[in-house]
Enzyme design. Structure first.
Site, PDB file in Angstrom:
ATOM      1  N   ARG A 125       0.829  -1.221   0.000  1.00 43.18           N
ATOM      2  CA  ARG A 125       0.000   0.000   0.000  1.00 43.18           C
ATOM      3  C   ARG A 125       0.862   1.269   0.000  1.00 43.18           C
ATOM      4  O   ARG A 125       0.485   2.276  -0.598  1.00 43.18           O
ATOM      5  CB  ARG A 125      -0.933  -0.013   1.226  1.00 43.18           C
ATOM      6  CG  ARG A 125      -1.968   1.134   1.252  1.00 43.18           C
ATOM      7  CD  ARG A 125      -2.932   0.946   2.413  1.00 43.18           C
ATOM      8  NE  ARG A 125      -4.040   1.899   2.396  1.00 43.18           N
ATOM      9  CZ  ARG A 125      -4.154   2.930   3.231  1.00 43.18           C
ATOM     10  NH1 ARG A 125      -3.251   3.143   4.155  1.00 43.18           N
ATOM     11  NH2 ARG A 125      -5.197   3.736   3.154  1.00 43.18           N
ATOM     12  N   ILE A 170      -7.067   7.595  -0.780  1.00 44.36           N
ATOM     13  CA  ILE A 170      -6.963   6.130  -0.889  1.00 44.36           C
ATOM     14  C   ILE A 170      -7.845   5.597   0.248  1.00 44.36           C
ATOM     15  O   ILE A 170      -7.816   6.126   1.368  1.00 44.36           O
ATOM     16  CB  ILE A 170      -5.497   5.650  -0.749  1.00 44.36           C
ATOM     17  CG1 ILE A 170      -5.385   4.122  -0.860  1.00 44.36           C
ATOM     18  CG2 ILE A 170      -4.850   6.120   0.543  1.00 44.36           C
ATOM     19  CD1 ILE A 170      -3.921   3.619  -0.948  1.00 44.36           C
ATOM     20  N   SER A 171      -8.661   4.593  -0.040  1.00 40.49           N
ATOM     21  CA  SER A 171      -9.581   4.069   0.982  1.00 40.49           C
ATOM     22  C   SER A 171      -8.804   3.436   2.133  1.00 40.49           C
ATOM     23  O   SER A 171      -7.681   2.952   1.951  1.00 40.49           O
ATOM     24  CB  SER A 171     -10.502   3.008   0.365  1.00 40.49           C
ATOM     25  OG  SER A 171     -11.272   3.573  -0.673  1.00 40.49           O
ATOM     26  N   ALA A 172      -9.438   3.421   3.315  1.00 41.39           N
ATOM     27  CA  ALA A 172      -8.818   2.779   4.488  1.00 41.39           C
ATOM     28  C   ALA A 172      -8.742   1.270   4.244  1.00 41.39           C
ATOM     29  O   ALA A 172      -9.660   0.693   3.647  1.00 41.39           O
ATOM     30  CB  ALA A 172      -9.648   3.072   5.724  1.00 41.39           C
TER      31      ALA A 172
END
Ligand code: SAM
Length: 216
Positions: free
Chosen positions: A34, A60-62
């Site tokens: 990530r 950016i999504s969790a």
């Protein structure tokens, strides 16, 4: 083991227990670095379970949200998947790991600069089963339809009709719906083309902007 890998494994193991994740989602998330999808200024926070800025006012999504959406989609090897809202390409990479080389991910993004970043990130890591396209994903992506699974990483005012149309019979769509209050829906399409909708719970996403989304 490098420092990032160690932090990543710790975070994913914690999520495995908290969310009762399947092995396939855990293994995929352990493989995808990530930190390499995040601008250098935020890289040290890559393995904190939080959304982070990726530029152009987007995030950016969790990690927990990526994991939950992957579980809800019930992804299988060989699935053809449409992602609406590619952002930096992280979520698409996790899905690409799960569907494998016999599967395919089409990731559509409305902001050309972000689509370019996603493309670069995915290419650098060798994800040749992901195709990134620029466009309004609230209309789906007719050219590659139908899809086994569709997921949307931005919140829509209502479920866009073209996404239901582009879903295969037996397929699943996962989508956040709402403005200030948002809920994540799992939509299934049966043999008669009928839709079953289930509300998973409250979430927080950036808005889906487009013809079947919110106004710019
Ligand atoms: N999938 C990303 C990841 O890997 O973490 C997160 C993406 S971010 C939460 C949502 C993205 O949806 C933003 O990049 C935004 O520009 C994009 N978006 C919003 N409306 C869209 C639309 N109509 N079509 C395609 N992308 C859209």
């Amino acid at each position: 083991m490098d420092e990032f890998k160690e932090k990543r494994e710790r975070l994913i193991e914690r999520l495995r227990h908290e969310l009762e994740l399947s092995d396939k989602v855990v293994e995929a998330m352990k493989k995808v670095p990530r930190h390499l999808f995040i601008p250098p200024a935020y890289r040290s926070e890559a393995y904190v379970d939080t959304p982070l800025p990726i530029g152009k006012g987007q995030t950016i999504s969790a990690p927990h949200m990526v994991a939950i959406m992957c579980e809800l989609l019930d992804l299988k090897k060989g699935d053809k998947v449409l992602e609406v809202g590619a952002g930096c390409g992280y979520h698409a990479a996790v899905v690409a790991e799960i569907v494998g080389r016999e599967g395919k991910v089409i990731a559509i993004e409305r902001i050309p600069e972000l689509a370019e970043t996603a493309k670069r990130n995915l290419e650098a890591l060798g994800y040749d089963n992901v195709k990134v396209v620029v466009g309004d994903g609230s209309k789906g992506y007719e050219k590659e339809a139908p899809y086994d699974k569709i997921y949307v990483t931005a919140s829509a005012p209502k479920i866009p009709e073209p996404l239901i149309e582009q879903l295969k019979v037996g397929g699943k769509l996962v989508i956040p719906v709402g403005d200030f209050t948002q809920h994540l829906y799992v939509v299934e399409k049966d043999e008669k083309g009928k839709i079953k909708k289930e509300n998973w719970g409250a979430v927080r996403f950036v808005p889906l902007v487009g013809e079947h989304g919110f106004e710019d």
